[in-house]
Write a protein that holds these residues in place. Structure first.
Motif, PDB file in Angstrom:
ATOM      1  N   UNK A  54     -37.866  36.875  35.109  1.00 57.30           N
ATOM      2  CA  UNK A  54     -38.892  37.766  34.568  1.00 57.30           C
ATOM      3  C   UNK A  54     -38.176  38.966  33.969  1.00 57.30           C
ATOM      4  N   UNK A  55     -38.558  39.350  32.747  1.00 54.14           N
ATOM      5  CA  UNK A  55     -37.964  40.491  32.059  1.00 54.14           C
ATOM      6  C   UNK A  55     -38.854  41.703  32.249  1.00 54.14           C
ATOM      7  N   UNK A  56     -38.251  42.814  32.671  1.00 55.79           N
ATOM      8  CA  UNK A  56     -38.967  44.079  32.857  1.00 55.79           C
ATOM      9  C   UNK A  56     -38.384  45.094  31.876  1.00 55.79           C
ATOM     10  N   UNK A  57     -39.188  45.606  30.941  1.00 58.72           N
ATOM     11  CA  UNK A  57     -38.745  46.617  29.983  1.00 58.72           C
ATOM     12  C   UNK A  57     -39.165  47.983  30.521  1.00 58.72           C
ATOM     13  N   UNK A 109     -43.886  43.752  31.514  1.00 62.25           N
ATOM     14  CA  UNK A 109     -43.395  42.523  32.129  1.00 62.25           C
ATOM     15  C   UNK A 109     -43.566  41.348  31.169  1.00 62.25           C
ATOM     16  N   UNK A 110     -42.474  40.574  31.017  1.00 57.30           N
ATOM     17  CA  UNK A 110     -42.484  39.365  30.201  1.00 57.30           C
ATOM     18  C   UNK A 110     -42.039  38.206  31.098  1.00 57.30           C
ATOM     19  N   UNK A 111     -42.922  37.227  31.295  1.00 61.31           N
ATOM     20  CA  UNK A 111     -42.684  36.115  32.218  1.00 61.31           C
ATOM     21  C   UNK A 111     -41.701  35.101  31.632  1.00 61.31           C
ATOM     22  N   UNK A 112     -41.196  34.229  32.485  1.00 61.10           N
ATOM     23  CA  UNK A 112     -40.292  33.153  32.069  1.00 61.10           C
ATOM     24  C   UNK A 112     -40.919  32.345  30.938  1.00 61.10           C
ATOM     25  N   UNK A 113     -40.118  32.016  29.929  1.00 61.63           N
ATOM     26  CA  UNK A 113     -40.595  31.238  28.798  1.00 61.63           C
ATOM     27  C   UNK A 113     -41.253  32.053  27.708  1.00 61.63           C
ATOM     28  N   UNK A 114     -41.549  33.307  27.986  1.00 59.45           N
ATOM     29  CA  UNK A 114     -42.176  34.184  26.995  1.00 59.45           C
ATOM     30  C   UNK A 114     -41.150  34.595  25.951  1.00 59.45           C
ATOM     31  N   UNK A 115     -41.584  34.644  24.689  1.00 59.74           N
ATOM     32  CA  UNK A 115     -40.701  35.141  23.638  1.00 59.74           C
ATOM     33  C   UNK A 115     -41.000  36.620  23.418  1.00 59.74           C
ATOM     34  N   UNK A 116     -40.090  37.459  23.920  1.00 57.94           N
ATOM     35  CA  UNK A 116     -40.169  38.906  23.757  1.00 57.94           C
ATOM     36  C   UNK A 116     -39.615  39.252  22.378  1.00 57.94           C
ATOM     37  N   UNK A 117     -40.303  40.144  21.681  1.00 57.35           N
ATOM     38  CA  UNK A 117     -39.816  40.570  20.362  1.00 57.35           C
ATOM     39  C   UNK A 117     -39.824  42.092  20.307  1.00 57.35           C
ATOM     40  N   UNK A 118     -38.714  42.643  19.863  1.00 55.94           N
ATOM     41  CA  UNK A 118     -38.550  44.082  19.654  1.00 55.94           C
ATOM     42  C   UNK A 118     -38.568  44.310  18.156  1.00 55.94           C
TER      43      UNK A 118
END
Length: 139
Positions: A54-57, A109-118
């Motif tokens: 899980x990605x936490x920004x 929060x971005x869950x597993x498999x999610x494509x996060x875009x900046x």
């Protein structure tokens, strides 16, 4: 002899979770930068969160400078956007003139498999170089 004020031989330090993730080596830093034409020009960076993570920004920042010297006195309105490319929705957008940033008291929060875009957007009427950064951690 101890360097503690109470001369105690032991001590406990309290650190924030993002700081501790850096100690553990699971911190993440993303950057998108490039020259873009007038609106709606933007640069971006994609990242797919790995399975089981899980990605936490925790914070974002952005900046902009004019591309040509003749435009140096003009405003350089720009913004940074956290975008969930899987759900096709904006998580947050922060804007300003020349740059800025924001820290989140509750991480995005971005869950597993999610494509996060900046994304970094040019919101002025002239060409600029824009950049965006996002920092956080991944568990």
């Amino acid at each position: 002899m101890s360097d503690r004020p109470d001369f105690s031989p032991t001590a406990v330090d309290v650190v924030l979770r993002p700081e501790w993730q850096t100690v553990l080596g699971v911190d993440k830093s993303f950057r998108a930068v490039g020259a873009v034409a007038s609106p709606p020009g933007f640069v971006y960076l994609d990242y797919t969160v790995p399975a089981g993570k899980t990605l936490y920004i925790t914070d974002v920042g952005f900046s902009a400078i004019t591309s040509v010297l003749a435009d140096a006195d003009l405003n350089t309105n720009c913004s940074v956007m956290l975008y969930d490319n899987t759900l096709v929705e904006v998580d947050d957008e922060v804007g300003g003139n020349y740059g800025g940033g924001k820290s989140y008291s509750v991480p995005h929060v971005f869950a597993a498999g999610t494509q996060f875009e900046l994304r970094a957007y040019n919101k002025s009427g002239h060409a600029m170089t824009v950049s965006a950064t996002a920092r956080g951690y991944e568990l």
